[in-house]
Write a protein that holds these residues in place. Structure first.
Motif, PDB file in Angstrom:
ATOM      1  N   CYS A  82      29.779  32.236  45.310  1.00  0.00           N
ATOM      2  CA  CYS A  82      29.927  33.288  44.312  1.00  0.00           C
ATOM      3  C   CYS A  82      30.363  34.587  44.975  1.00  0.00           C
ATOM      4  O   CYS A  82      29.897  34.932  46.065  1.00  0.00           O
ATOM      5  N   ALA A  83      31.250  35.288  44.284  1.00  0.00           N
ATOM      6  CA  ALA A  83      31.748  36.560  44.809  1.00  0.00           C
ATOM      7  C   ALA A  83      31.819  37.580  43.680  1.00  0.00           C
ATOM      8  O   ALA A  83      32.000  37.223  42.513  1.00  0.00           O
ATOM      9  N   GLU A  84      31.683  38.851  44.054  1.00  0.00           N
ATOM     10  CA  GLU A  84      31.752  39.923  43.066  1.00  0.00           C
ATOM     11  C   GLU A  84      33.195  40.160  42.642  1.00  0.00           C
ATOM     12  O   GLU A  84      34.117  40.138  43.460  1.00  0.00           O
ATOM     13  N   LYS A  85      33.410  40.347  41.343  1.00  0.00           N
ATOM     14  CA  LYS A  85      34.748  40.599  40.818  1.00  0.00           C
ATOM     15  C   LYS A  85      34.650  41.613  39.684  1.00  0.00           C
ATOM     16  O   LYS A  85      34.210  41.294  38.583  1.00  0.00           O
ATOM     17  N   ASN A  86      35.044  42.850  39.990  1.00  0.00           N
ATOM     18  CA  ASN A  86      35.011  43.933  39.005  1.00  0.00           C
ATOM     19  C   ASN A  86      33.629  44.095  38.360  1.00  0.00           C
ATOM     20  O   ASN A  86      33.495  44.257  37.149  1.00  0.00           O
ATOM     21  N   GLY A  87      32.603  44.008  39.181  1.00  0.00           N
ATOM     22  CA  GLY A  87      31.255  44.176  38.693  1.00  0.00           C
ATOM     23  C   GLY A  87      30.666  42.925  38.072  1.00  0.00           C
ATOM     24  O   GLY A  87      29.505  42.915  37.678  1.00  0.00           O
ATOM     25  N   MET A  88      31.444  41.855  38.006  1.00  0.00           N
ATOM     26  CA  MET A  88      30.980  40.581  37.460  1.00  0.00           C
ATOM     27  C   MET A  88      30.996  39.547  38.589  1.00  0.00           C
ATOM     28  O   MET A  88      31.108  39.910  39.756  1.00  0.00           O
ATOM     29  N   THR A  89      30.912  38.256  38.231  1.00  0.00           N
ATOM     30  CA  THR A  89      30.828  37.213  39.243  1.00  0.00           C
ATOM     31  C   THR A  89      31.949  36.194  39.091  1.00  0.00           C
ATOM     32  O   THR A  89      32.220  35.717  37.983  1.00  0.00           O
ATOM     33  N   ALA A  90      32.588  35.864  40.204  1.00  0.00           N
ATOM     34  CA  ALA A  90      33.563  34.775  40.260  1.00  0.00           C
ATOM     35  C   ALA A  90      32.900  33.623  41.007  1.00  0.00           C
ATOM     36  O   ALA A  90      32.395  33.796  42.113  1.00  0.00           O
ATOM     37  N   VAL A  91      32.886  32.460  40.387  1.00  0.00           N
ATOM     38  CA  VAL A  91      32.208  31.297  40.965  1.00  0.00           C
ATOM     39  C   VAL A  91      33.245  30.282  41.423  1.00  0.00           C
ATOM     40  O   VAL A  91      34.056  29.803  40.633  1.00  0.00           O
ATOM     41  N   HIS A  92      33.207  29.956  42.708  1.00  0.00           N
ATOM     42  CA  HIS A  92      34.172  29.025  43.306  1.00  0.00           C
ATOM     43  C   HIS A  92      33.458  27.709  43.629  1.00  0.00           C
ATOM     44  O   HIS A  92      32.634  27.639  44.540  1.00  0.00           O
ATOM     45  N   CYS A  93      33.796  26.672  42.853  1.00  0.00           N
ATOM     46  CA  CYS A  93      33.205  25.340  43.061  1.00  0.00           C
ATOM     47  C   CYS A  93      34.288  24.294  43.282  1.00  0.00           C
ATOM     48  O   CYS A  93      34.093  23.108  42.992  1.00  0.00           O
ATOM     49  N   ALA A  94      35.441  24.707  43.776  1.00  0.00           N
ATOM     50  CA  ALA A  94      36.556  23.785  43.978  1.00  0.00           C
ATOM     51  C   ALA A  94      36.274  22.844  45.149  1.00  0.00           C
ATOM     52  O   ALA A  94      35.606  23.215  46.126  1.00  0.00           O
ATOM     53  N   SER A  95      36.772  21.609  45.018  1.00  0.00           N
ATOM     54  CA  SER A  95      36.703  20.616  46.110  1.00  0.00           C
ATOM     55  C   SER A  95      35.274  20.403  46.612  1.00  0.00           C
ATOM     56  O   SER A  95      35.011  20.382  47.806  1.00  0.00           O
ATOM     57  N   ARG A  96      34.348  20.226  45.693  1.00  0.00           N
ATOM     58  CA  ARG A  96      32.945  19.990  46.059  1.00  0.00           C
ATOM     59  C   ARG A  96      32.482  18.583  45.667  1.00  0.00           C
ATOM     60  O   ARG A  96      31.300  18.299  45.683  1.00  0.00           O
ATOM     61  N   ASN A  97      33.401  17.728  45.250  1.00  0.00           N
ATOM     62  CA  ASN A  97      33.071  16.358  44.812  1.00  0.00           C
ATOM     63  C   ASN A  97      32.103  16.340  43.636  1.00  0.00           C
ATOM     64  O   ASN A  97      31.290  15.417  43.489  1.00  0.00           O
ATOM     65  N   LEU A  98      32.181  17.347  42.791  1.00  0.00           N
ATOM     66  CA  LEU A  98      31.322  17.416  41.613  1.00  0.00           C
ATOM     67  C   LEU A  98      31.764  16.365  40.592  1.00  0.00           C
ATOM     68  O   LEU A  98      32.949  16.182  40.341  1.00  0.00           O
ATOM     69  N   GLU A  99      30.793  15.690  39.976  1.00  0.00           N
ATOM     70  CA  GLU A  99      31.090  14.701  38.945  1.00  0.00           C
ATOM     71  C   GLU A  99      30.777  15.226  37.549  1.00  0.00           C
ATOM     72  O   GLU A  99      31.083  14.566  36.560  1.00  0.00           O
ATOM     73  N   GLU A 100      30.143  16.379  37.486  1.00  0.00           N
ATOM     74  CA  GLU A 100      29.871  17.014  36.198  1.00  0.00           C
ATOM     75  C   GLU A 100      29.833  18.523  36.389  1.00  0.00           C
ATOM     76  O   GLU A 100      29.726  19.031  37.511  1.00  0.00           O
TER      77      GLU A 100
END
Length: 264
Positions: free
Chosen positions: A44-62
């Protein structure tokens, strides 16, 4: 010198102050923690006072269900997600950008985008395994949508689902019919087919009319067959009865013959 205990008068404010501080910390944990929580597998990273969540390429199935409530951008691309269930993002009222590209998505439930449909600005569903989608799932979306490189089945439902969407102009020509209700359009860009004047819904209605006609003809044939069978069966019964009457004495035969003749 003997240290005497501090009078209760001086101790009481500290206890009250400590109790107040404890409550304040609890309140901070209750109201602040959900906003700051980030799934362990994501970044997670801050973006204009909000949050950007990066979950790419994590082998998530849901799709993760513990996403920060102030998420404004969510990147779930390049995973193994197969379905977008109802209310998958309902708690993300600030969500504006959603990337679900390069997954294995086949199913999108009707209420998949409940809670975020009107605020979403960009939705990427490209490079998945989507063949069809209920038009209700996209009905309130105002986002620019990428649907390219999916094995679409081109028919009336898909045509109606795409009618009101704001398709990404850079990838719109990459939305192709892998299969179609009319085989001659398989493998062709969907927009090109629709622009040529083809209406899959007209074909659908014609197919439905033909099916209805065939069904009605089948029922009519069954009724006629039953009537013919009924008449023939009764004729056979009448014939056997007449033969029986002929074998009776003449007096009885005359009476019964008059009765059967009246019936026939």
């Amino acid at each position: 010198m003997v240290n005497k205990p501090m009078p209760a008068l001086f101790r009481k404010p500290f206890r009250v102050a400590g109790l107040t501080l404890h409550r304040a910390l609890l309140l901070m944990l209750v109201f602040v923690e959900p906003v700051l929580t980030c799934p362990k597998i994501c970044h997670c990273a801050e973006k204009n006072g909000m949050t950007a969540v990066h979950c790419a390429s994590r082998n998530l199935e849901e799709i993760p269900n513990d996403l920060p409530g102030d998420t404004v951008s969510l990147f779930l691309d390049s995973n193994r997600i197969t379905k977008i269930p109802n209310n998958a993002f309902k708690d993300l009222s600030h969500l504006q950008e959603l990337d679900l590209s390069k997954n294995l998505i086949e199913i999108i439930d009707i209420g998949a985008f409940n809670g975020v449909a009107e605020g979403l600005r960009l939705l990427d569903l490209s490079n998945n395994h989507i063949q069809s989608v209920p038009k209700e799932a996209f009905s309130k979306l105002k986002a620019k949508i990428r649907l390219s490189n999916n094995p679409w089945h081109c028919e009336c439902v898909l045509q109606e689902a795409l009618r009101e969407l704001k398709l990404d102009p850079e990838t719109v020509n990459e939305i192709s019919c892998q299969t179609s209700v009319q085989e001659e359009y398989s493998g062709k860009p969907l927009i090109q087919v629709l622009d040529s004047g083809i209406n899959f819904c007209n074909f659908h209605h014609k197919t439905t009319d033909v099916a209805m006609f065939v069904t009605m003809f089948g029922w009519f044939t069954m009724v006629i067959s039953y009537v013919v069978y009924y008449v023939r069966h009764n004729q056979e019964d009448a014939r056997r009865h007449l033969e029986y009457l002929k074998s009776l004495p003449s007096t009885q035969l005359t009476k019964d013959f008059d009765t059967i003749s009246t019936v026939l």
